[in-house]
Design a protein around this motif. Structure first.
Motif, short mmCIF file in Angstrom:
data_model
loop_
_atom_site.label_atom_id
_atom_site.label_comp_id
_atom_site.label_asym_id
_atom_site.label_seq_id
_atom_site.Cartn_x
_atom_site.Cartn_y
_atom_site.Cartn_z
N ASN A 116 0.86 -1.18 0.00
CA ASN A 116 0.00 0.00 0.00
C ASN A 116 0.90 1.23 0.00
N THR A 124 -3.69 7.16 -2.86
CA THR A 124 -3.30 5.84 -2.37
C THR A 124 -3.35 4.84 -3.52
N THR A 126 -2.51 0.46 -4.44
CA THR A 126 -2.18 -0.88 -3.96
C THR A 126 -1.74 -1.72 -5.14
#
Length: 197
Positions: A116, A124, A126
């Motif tokens: 992450n 953000t 991932t």
């Protein structure tokens, strides 16, 4: 002093320890829980045990693989190159394949552990690390292009300790669907893919 077995620690406590702001606690928790079986995933594995005894349809298994697995995995040149190539997976036992599908984080190859990333601007991401240098980290993500992040822009980059492959892919799959998928994984045939026609 009473000790609680690792597998009996409730998920909320486990998650809190693995996400602790204390680096030593976090590191120890990730190490402690690595390889343990999530109780809910074990229940799902048990639920689908009957699939191992059913007569399977490889053509239907090829359709399931294309639809459900092909967005991240490639097999015999068909599908995306996000997760590991499944072309050689047929040598795994049926029981092993069932666990790998239903509990993908039980045994994760180091190259495919999810990370992450959060940036100083609040974005953000991932994915797993596809490439890295002294100045950049490139994350490979499902259904999205790779993204190269400048290390100087990163607020945090941490591993989840889990597979990028999410839990719950069995949703909407019957035992027969699972049997068909496993049979195709064990005896793949590129001509059964719709994309090869």
């Amino acid at each position: 002093e009473q000790r609680i077995p690792v597998n009996e620690i409730d998920p909320a406590t486990r998650q809190a320890l693995e996400k602790s702001s204390d680096p030593e606690v976090k590191k120890n928790a990730i190490e402690l829980f690595k390889g343990t079986i999530a109780p809910d995933r074990q229940a799902v594995v048990q639920k689908y045990q009957g699939a191992l005894k059913l007569t399977a349809d490889r053509k239907h298994g090829a359709e399931i693989l294309e639809r459900s697995c092909g967005v991240c995995h490639q097999m015999q040149g068909v599908g995306a190159k996000v997760g590991p190539d499944l072309s050689g997976i047929g040598q795994h036992a049926r029981e092993t394949l069932l666990v790998e599908i239903l509990d993908p984080s039980r045994q994760v190859l180091p190259d495919f552990v999810a990370y992450n990333a959060s940036t100083k601007s609040g974005d953000t991401y991932t994915g797993f690390i596809a490439n890295e240098s002294a100045t950049t980290v490139t994350l490979r993500r499902a259904n999205e292009p790779d993204i190269a992040l400048q290390r100087s822009d990163l607020k945090e980059l941490k591993t989840s300790g889990k597979s990028l492959m999410p839990d719950g892919l069995e949703a909407g799959m019957s035992e027969q669907d699972m049997a068909d998928l496993i049979e195709f994984l064990r005896r793949p045939d590129r001509t059964l893919f719709s994309q090869s026609k």
